[in-house]
Design an enzyme around this catalytic site. Structure first.
Site, PDB file in Angstrom:
ATOM      1  N   HIS A   1      53.436  32.672  43.911  1.00 22.72           N
ATOM      2  CA  HIS A   1      53.309  31.742  42.794  1.00 22.72           C
ATOM      3  C   HIS A   1      53.428  30.283  43.237  1.00 22.72           C
ATOM      4  O   HIS A   1      52.721  29.410  42.696  1.00 22.72           O
ATOM      5  CB  HIS A   1      54.332  32.092  41.713  1.00 22.72           C
TER       6      HIS A   1
ATOM      7  N   ASP B   1      45.174  33.117  37.452  1.00 20.57           N
ATOM      8  CA  ASP B   1      46.131  34.076  38.013  1.00 20.57           C
ATOM      9  C   ASP B   1      45.835  35.415  37.363  1.00 20.57           C
ATOM     10  O   ASP B   1      46.603  35.927  36.555  1.00 20.57           O
ATOM     11  CB  ASP B   1      47.556  33.615  37.726  1.00 20.57           C
TER      12      ASP B   1
ATOM     13  N   PRO C   1      39.730  43.923  33.744  1.00 19.74           N
ATOM     14  CA  PRO C   1      39.353  43.085  32.607  1.00 19.74           C
ATOM     15  C   PRO C   1      38.905  41.673  32.990  1.00 19.74           C
ATOM     16  O   PRO C   1      38.388  40.954  32.141  1.00 19.74           O
ATOM     17  CB  PRO C   1      40.651  43.028  31.793  1.00 19.74           C
TER      18      PRO C   1
ATOM     19  N   GLU D   1      53.137  37.661  34.169  1.00 20.63           N
ATOM     20  CA  GLU D   1      54.540  37.716  34.605  1.00 20.63           C
ATOM     21  C   GLU D   1      55.325  36.492  34.166  1.00 20.63           C
ATOM     22  O   GLU D   1      56.541  36.478  34.221  1.00 20.63           O
ATOM     23  CB  GLU D   1      54.648  37.830  36.131  1.00 20.63           C
TER      24      GLU D   1
ATOM     25  N   ASP E   1      41.416  36.822  25.242  1.00 23.35           N
ATOM     26  CA  ASP E   1      40.495  36.885  26.376  1.00 23.35           C
ATOM     27  C   ASP E   1      40.365  35.486  26.972  1.00 23.35           C
ATOM     28  O   ASP E   1      39.829  34.573  26.336  1.00 23.35           O
ATOM     29  CB  ASP E   1      39.144  37.397  25.884  1.00 23.35           C
TER      30      ASP E   1
ATOM     31  N   ASP F   1      46.428  35.151  28.155  1.00 22.18           N
ATOM     32  CA  ASP F   1      46.435  36.456  28.821  1.00 22.18           C
ATOM     33  C   ASP F   1      46.012  37.510  27.824  1.00 22.18           C
ATOM     34  O   ASP F   1      46.460  37.515  26.679  1.00 22.18           O
ATOM     35  CB  ASP F   1      47.812  36.774  29.392  1.00 22.18           C
TER      36      ASP F   1
ATOM     37  N   GLN G   1      45.365  48.536  30.438  1.00 23.42           N
ATOM     38  CA  GLN G   1      45.775  48.965  31.763  1.00 23.42           C
ATOM     39  C   GLN G   1      47.087  49.731  31.717  1.00 23.42           C
ATOM     40  O   GLN G   1      47.829  49.667  30.738  1.00 23.42           O
ATOM     41  CB  GLN G   1      45.916  47.740  32.684  1.00 23.42           C
TER      42      GLN G   1
END
Length: 362
Positions: free
Chosen positions: A93, A192, A201, A121, A174, A141, A63
């Site tokens: 959050h 999240d 994705p 993040e 993944d 992530d 991305q």
């Protein structure tokens, strides 16, 4: 000679006044111009604001990644979509994490093990690690570059304080594949992840097949699954109440898909100004037995006495209410009290998201 000198000075003063006025006019015009950040948030609706600074504009394998400064402060943008903004990231959050954790605690099972899918993040992990009971937090992530960018440019979101916590394990990979292959179980599973957009994705993490598997990875009793669920306008646009072909909200499909898997499903929302309106979340869990009144169980968690939530916050969160910017007992009631129009939208929406029939957000 003296008269000519006075005339010269007067002329210079007049010219100086005119120059000042002209300069002021120029500055006034300059003030009206600016670089702009534009984001299409819904069909026909666009947010536009002053782009004050670009910290980084980069691209990963997955991305485009930007960190910019706008009206909402420092902002993480991926593929043109706002993910977190300095002014209100805490609202997102805290809403994603704490209701599910306190639900666990309310059943006598404060969460010890937590899985986060996405969360680049590091702010979701930041909120997770506030809980005294947490012993292990695994975050998977797919995009390590997002994490590196956030650590460098958005350290206030969590940064090294999260990564260096002994309870935290970061896996670059993944999340769908990892969850499908792991034998580990968790007290809370948090998604999240990016919205289910066609080129994104994370689309497989919103499907019935994935939710069915996620249920097998929850510790019982008391395990809770929670996911961000996209836009959840308190007054939905007309197309969300009628013609499904033009409906680009995934709040209903996510709710329905979880409802097809879990006994109890509780949608809620909160306002995130940088996202352009109200944002949806959905938590799901199992009843203690097949005979339990599932609607009653859901309503008991939606509408407890505020003091119940406030007490749980003080018991479970390091530093208590002083560490939170949004969430408390009164805010809990507001988050779970969906408007009549939004409840109507959820009731009328019958779409379920599967691997073969996904629903894409705008």
């Amino acid at each position: 000679a003296a008269t000519r000198e006075r005339e010269r000075r007067n002329n210079n003063n007049n010219m100086s006044d005119e120059n000042k006025k002209g300069g002021s006019d120029i500055e006034d015009q300059r003030a009206k111009t600016a670089f702009l950040f534009r984001e299409d948030v819904k069909p026909g609706l666009r947010l536009e604001m002053e782009l004050r600074k670009i910290f980084i504009s980069s691209e990963s394998e997955f991305q485009k990644i930007d960190v910019i400064e706008t009206y909402f402060g420092k902002t993480l943008v991926t593929d043109g979509k706002t993910q977190s903004a300095e002014r209100d990231e805490f609202a997102y959050h805290e809403s994603l994490v704490h209701p599910s954790f306190l639900r666990c605690a309310s059943t006598g099972n404060p969460p010890k093990s937590v899985f986060i899918g996405g969360g680049g993040e590091l702010a979701t992990a930041r909120e997770v690690l506030r809980h005294k009971s947490v012993e292990r937090c695994v975050m998977v992530d797919i995009d390590g570059k997002v994490i590196d960018v956030c650590k460098q440019y958005l350290p206030e979101w969590g940064g090294e304080a999260v990564v260096s916590d002994d309870r935290f394990e970061l896996i670059i990979g993944d999340a769908h594949k990892w969850m499908m292959e792991t034998e580990e179980k968790f007290d809370v599973i948090i998604l999240d992840i990016s919205d289910p957009i066609e080129a994104g994705p994370g689309i497989m993490l919103y499907t019935k097949e994935f939710y069915e598997h996620a249920l097998t990875r929850l510790n019982m009793p008391g395990g809770v699954f929670v996911t961000q669920s996209g836009t959840a306008d308190s007054v939905p646009p007309p197309h969300a109440l009628g013609d499904r072909v033009t409906d680009t909200s995934c709040y209903g499909p996510i709710h329905n898909t979880l409802r097809a898997v879990f006994d109890c499903v509780v949608p809620y929302s909160t306002n995130i100004p940088s996202f352009g309106g109200d944002w949806g979340f959905t938590m799901a869990f199992q009843a203690s037995s097949a005979e339990d009144d599932k609607t009653l169980i859901e309503n008991e968690w939606k509408f407890p006495q505020p003091e119940v939530i406030d007490t749980l916050i003080e018991q479970q969160i390091e530093g208590g209410a002083a560490k939170l910017g949004l969430y408390d007992g009164i805010s809990h009631l507001s988050m779970f009290a969906l408007t009549k129009k939004l409840r109507e939208m959820l009731k009328n929406d019958t779409r379920v998201m599967t691997r073969d029939n996904p629903v894409f957000m705008y």
